[in-house]
Design a protein around this motif. Structure first.
Motif: not given
Length: 380
Positions: A211-218, A308-316, A318-323, A344-347
């Motif tokens: 996978s390609l993991i995209v971990n976006m911080t501030y 496959r791209l796994l996304l870890l980003a701010h919850e607000d 994340s939906p836009w980044l997935v799109q 998105p990585l989720s619980m």
């Protein structure tokens, strides 16, 4: 105040997740079997004006101390040890491969692997070795085949991949000193976000091993390419959720802009402000596409990227980044020459690794940190 009932079944460890815009601290029960359980936790964020690099380094350590104090008070009991996972841009990581060919089939001993790890570290010329946070073997191949337990087996050829991470000394020392002081425990174990994410993706049954993991911080995005369960390329860019929000929201409050972006992505926004935000997104998007496109180009220079791209980003956001990652044509960089398939990585993806007490708010980055602690405690 949380008071554990009866005798604890496992070790109790304080776990911190340290970003450059927020921190989280939890008290984690590590059992002799099963997953980690987060008993109490707190997350806090820096004010928007304190997120420049210099101010954030000082502010994040102070915020960590305040948050840890709240968690300790809420838990109400002593904690014997602590861990912290530190995110980019405070850390950056890479993998290095070292090999050894023996004269004949030989029984593999720990010292052989330690020698390969030292060779890998000595071969690196990019990182400042005075800033090293961690350096350890994450994959071993014997005669060309990967093995989880190489010691005691026989081979003529050994190849080891080591993860090397460096960390800003001010943050590393501040995090270590703060956790030791608050919890009155020995110096904590410090890990990079790259190590935590790699460990979780390798261990979770529901996550892909390529996978390609995209971990976006501030203020930054740490991107990790994982192939056959090992990191092959990494890239860090100074574009994060805060800078994206500034591009779109201009002089609006960041929290307001984030909310509008999330509502637009979920098709739940019809107000006049939403139309203005939609226009601003369309205007800002070409520059964002350029920034990520250049990064994907560097990462795919030798080999195309997993779809496959796994996304870890701010919850607000994340939906836009997935799109964004599925809609924008980044197909030229992928193995199948088709668009990325973001998730998105989720619980739900972490449910086999970590659990939260029913009155504790789920926190994905803290959950990843707790899962890593659980794995390392069991391995140790």
């Amino acid at each position: 105040m949380f008071r554990p009932l009866g005798k604890q079944r496992g070790r109790i460890i304080a776990v911190a997740d340290v970003g450059n815009g927020s921190v989280a601290v939890g008290i984690v029960e590590v059992s002799s079997h099963g997953h980690a359980r987060i008993l109490v936790s707190e997350r806090a964020s820096l004010p928007s004006g304190e997120r420049g690099e210099s101010a954030a380094a000082t502010g994040i350590v102070s915020l960590l101390g305040e948050t840890a104090q709240k968690v300790l008070k809420k838990y109400g009991s002593h904690v014997n040890s602590a861990y912290a996972v530190i995110h980019s841009p405070w850390t950056r990581s890479k993998t290095i491969r070292a090999e050894s060919k023996l004269e004949r089939e030989t029984k593999i001993e720990k010292g052989m692997l330690d020698t390969l790890a030292r060779q890998a570290l000595e071969a690196d010329t990019q990182f400042d070795h005075g800033k090293i946070l961690e350096a350890g073997i994450i994959r071993v191949e014997l005669n060309g085949y990967p093995t989880l337990k190489p010691i005691g087996k026989h081979a003529q050829h050994i190849a080891a991949s080591a993860l090397l991470s460096e960390c800003e000394p001010k943050v590393r020392e501040g995090v270590a000193g703060t956790l030791s002081k608050v919890f009155a425990c020995p110096p904590p174990t410090l890990r990079s976000d790259t190590r935590a994410l790699l460990s979780v993706t390798r261990e979770s049954a529901s996550l892909p091993k390529e996978s390609l993991i995209v971990n976006m911080t501030y203020e930054a995005t740490n991107t990790i390419v994982v192939r056959k369960g090992i990191i092959t390329e990494t890239a860090l860019i100074p574009e994060g959720s805060s800078s994206i929000v500034r591009r779109i929201g201009s002089d609006k409050m960041p929290e307001e802009t984030m909310t509008l972006i999330r509502l637009l992505a979920l098709d739940q926004c019809e107000a006049e402000a939403c139309e203005a935000t939609k226009t601003a997104i369309a205007k800002a998007e070409p520059e964002i596409v350029k920034i990520f496109g250049e990064m994907f180009g560097r990462l795919s220079a030798a080999r195309r990227l997993p779809n496959r791209l796994l996304l870890l980003a701010h919850e607000d956001l994340s939906p836009w980044l997935v799109q964004f990652f599925s809609r924008i044509d980044f197909a030229q960089f992928t193995v199948t020459t088709r668009p990325f398939s973001p998730e998105p990585l989720s619980m739900n993806t972490l449910k086999d690794l970590v659990a939260f007490e029913k009155d504790v708010a789920p926190d994905i980055p803290l959950g990843i940190a707790a899962a890593l602690v659980n794995m390392e405690e069991h391995a140790g």
